[in-house]
Each structure stands twice: as C-alpha cells, then as structure tokens.
Design a protein around this motif. Structure first.
Motif, PDB file in Angstrom:
ATOM      1  N   GLN A   1      49.372   4.198  33.160  1.00 46.17           N
ATOM      2  CA  GLN A   1      48.004   4.414  33.633  1.00 46.17           C
ATOM      3  C   GLN A   1      47.045   4.698  32.481  1.00 46.17           C
ATOM      4  O   GLN A   1      45.864   4.352  32.535  1.00 46.17           O
TER       5      GLN A   1
ATOM      6  N   CYS B   1      50.167   9.421  39.573  1.00 47.19           N
ATOM      7  CA  CYS B   1      50.205   8.272  38.660  1.00 47.19           C
ATOM      8  C   CYS B   1      50.593   6.977  39.365  1.00 47.19           C
ATOM      9  O   CYS B   1      50.402   5.897  38.808  1.00 47.19           O
TER      10      CYS B   1
ATOM     11  N   GLY C   1      47.026   6.273  40.162  1.00 50.59           N
ATOM     12  CA  GLY C   1      46.068   6.497  39.078  1.00 50.59           C
ATOM     13  C   GLY C   1      45.106   7.633  39.343  1.00 50.59           C
ATOM     14  O   GLY C   1      44.200   7.889  38.538  1.00 50.59           O
TER      15      GLY C   1
END
Lengths: 163, 213
Positions: free
Chosen positions: B33, B192, B195
């Motif tokens: 990310q 994650c 994001g």
C-alpha cells in the motif's frame, strides 16, 4: 526549516569553542537536546531550544556526540547536547539473584551498566514498565530497587571560557 | 579544525525506514500500500525485504507490478529475523548501500523485516525511522505485553482494524493501552487490505525523514 548535513566539529575543540563563546555572547547559540538513542540517528527532524526546525541528514558513517556542532557561521551556531539517561538501579540480593537479573536484562536487550553489586538499567520508556517486567524477580527477592539516583537532565558541556 | 557552512544542504543517500512486526500482521500488505502512494507523490523509492530462507516477500512485491523489480532486493536472514535488523544488520546495510549506488536520486528505502516476535527492533545504524505493525486479530492484549517493538518503534501501526468486531477486540481500549505504554508516541490504525489509514502513514514518514513540511 534549516537543512543540515554535516557535523562541523565538536565544542570541545579549542578553536570551535572560542567561536562558540563569541557567538554565545551575541545570543546566537541554539541547542538541541538528544537522548543517547537519538544520537545514533543520521536523519531526523529536530527543534532547537529557540524553536528553529532542523532537518538533519548526516552521512551514514557520521556519529553524533555530546558537543557536536551542526552549524557554525557568523552570529549563529547549532550545538548538540546529550540528555543524560534516567536509570533504574537494582541491588542483587545474592549471586544467584545477580545472575537472574543480569540474564533477564540481557534477554530484554536493555542497556545496562554495573557498579559493585548494583545493576543500572538505562530507561528508554516509563520506569513502571520495567518494574512490571521484573515483577517475578523482585517478588522472590532476587534484587531490590534502590531509590532513584539524582535525575539526569542535560549533561554539562565543558566549553573553555576565557572570563 | 575548519568549520563549514551548511545551511543549503541536500540529502545524501536515501532515507531508510524499517517495517517490523509479528508474522502475519500485515507488513508486506502495508508495503504494497505504501509503494504506490510514495510513487504517486513523486518519491524515488526502493525496497528491501527480509525472509528466513527464501525470497518469498521480494518475489511477491516484484510480481505486484507496483515497482520496477530491480528496485526490490531480498535479504535471506537464515536465522532469527531480528538478528539481521538489529544485532548484525550487515546484509541489510550492504543491500541499502547497493541501492543508493544504483539509483543516485533515490529518496527512500523501505526495509521490511522478516516476521518476528514482539521483542524485535531495528538498529538505528540501519534505519532512520521504524514502524512496528501489529494487528487486532493477534489479540487486543498485545500493547499490554509491552514488547520491545511496541514500546520503542517510532510509529506503531495497528492493522486489520476492520476485523475488530469479528475477533471480539475492543479497539478503542487497545489503542488507549498502546498510547499509554508508548508514552504518547505515534500510533496509527490501518486496514491494509483496503488501504484505509495508509495515507496517514505516508504522511508521517514523509514528515519525519523526507522533511516535506
């Protein structure tokens, strides 16, 4: 923001000390106080005691130390001062306790020093956290916690002074 | 000793940022990310991954298409991962130096540790700043356990926050306890997989070692 990439020298150097002395009289010396841990950082954002923001970007091989001078120009200087660590002091009750405490501190990767029958642990976080980790050792009497020594503050920096 | 004026300096070599944390906490996911976000903001980056005896994470990042594969180096630690980022970071230092030489304009090297335990930490000889990634699915008692990584990292990332209600985790309490044991040092929350929260991680790194603002 002032971007700095060099250690100009050290305040203990007589020539630099002399220049610092004159700049100090003109009120131009700014100080940054760093822990021993932060002395190891080559790149960091700092703020001087006068509020100047610094972007420090040193070479990988550079090593900050107490008295490092980061800026030295007419009327202005930036000086590094080492903040003394705070210590947790333990006195071992017996040899077996000393072994246990020493092993435990090593296993925890704590930074320590030894003085006679005492183990000094450099605190890098709240004191209570260290005591909690050693609850089992303290409870069975391997060691006792001594009163905290005189608290740290900033190490005195000897700069030759003509008057 | 001659003094030199240095108020108009440019950075020498890339900033080095470590990403550590337990196995499965989301270090590689965070890396995946971070990479496109730094590239999007114009940061010249490269990556080093650490694995025990394979280059699994490096291959994952290379195959991702997020970054030129030659900008991803793998370090095989062959032992406890923390050894290669703390006690003897020689291999990682050599890899970072190699990237600095290969890409003169390089601004940021992200160094992902192999998955380890809560006591892992980075040597400041290797990195300028380091993150420690934990996740809610590992249990909300992790901050209370006061692992070295949790206590000493510059930025604690609590990942997989979306899973909190599914694994019976009291996230506000977990965050409060993290902030307490870290004496107020930075803690950020991420998911994650989607994001979420990663922009704040980018902003923090940029502020602390890229000196953007």
């Amino acid at each position: 923001m002032l971007r700095l990439t060099d250690i100009v020298g050290n305040a203990s150097d007589p020539d630099i000390a002399d220049r610092l002395h004159h700049i100090e009289h003109d009120g131009g010396v700014e100080r940054v106080r760093l822990s021993r841990n932060d002395l190891a950082r080559r790149r960091q954002r700092l703020v001087t005691d006068r509020g100047t923001e610094l972007a420090l970007m040193l070479d990988r091989g550079a090593q900050l130390e107490n008295g490092s001078v980061l800026l030295l120009e007419p009327g202005r200087a930036v000086l590094v001062m080492l903040d003394e660590p705070q210590w947790l002091v333990l006195r071992a009750a017996h040899a077996a306790g000393a072994l246990e405490i020493g092993y435990f501190a090593g296993n925890m990767h704590w930074k320590v020093r030894f003085e006679a029958d005492c183990l000094w642990i450099a605190l890098e976080g709240p004191r209570e956290g260290y005591l909690k980790r050693m609850t089992h050792l303290l409870a069975r009497g391997d060691a006792t916690v001594l009163d905290a020594p005189a608290q740290g503050g900033t190490r005195y920096l000897a700069v030759p002074h003509a008057h | 000793m001659s003094a030199q004026l240095n108020s108009h300096a440019r950075p020498r070599g890339a900033a080095r940022v470590g990403i550590g944390g337990p196995v499965g906490s989301g270090k590689t996911a965070l890396l995946e990310q971070l990479i496109p976000r730094f590239i999007a903001r114009g940061t010249d980056i490269a990556v080093i991954t650490n694995d025990l005896v394979t280059a699994e994470d490096a291959e994952r990042v290379r195959r991702s298409g997020l970054i030129a594969p030659e900008r991803v180096l793998a370090v095989e630690t062959g032992a406890c991962p923390h050894t290669a980022i703390r006690e003897d970071p020689t291999l990682n230092l050599a890899a970072a130096d190699e990237l600095d030489r290969a890409y003169p304009g390089l601004e940021l090297i992200l160094i992902e540790s192999g998955g380890d335990n809560l006591a892992s930490s980075f040597s400041l000889d290797l990195v300028d700043y380091w993150l420690f990634v934990i996740d809610v699915a590992g249990g909300d008692d992790i901050p209370r356990k006061r692992g070295l990584g949790v206590l000493q990292c510059d930025l604690l990332v609590i990942n997989k926050v979306d899973l909190a209600p599914h694994v019976n985790v009291n996230l506000p309490r977990m965050v409060a306890e993290a902030e307490e044991v870290r004496a107020g040092r930075a803690t950020l929350l991420t998911n994650c997989a989607r994001g979420d929260g990663v922009d704040a991680v980018v902003e923090r790194i940029a502020q602390e070692v890229l000196f953007d603002r």
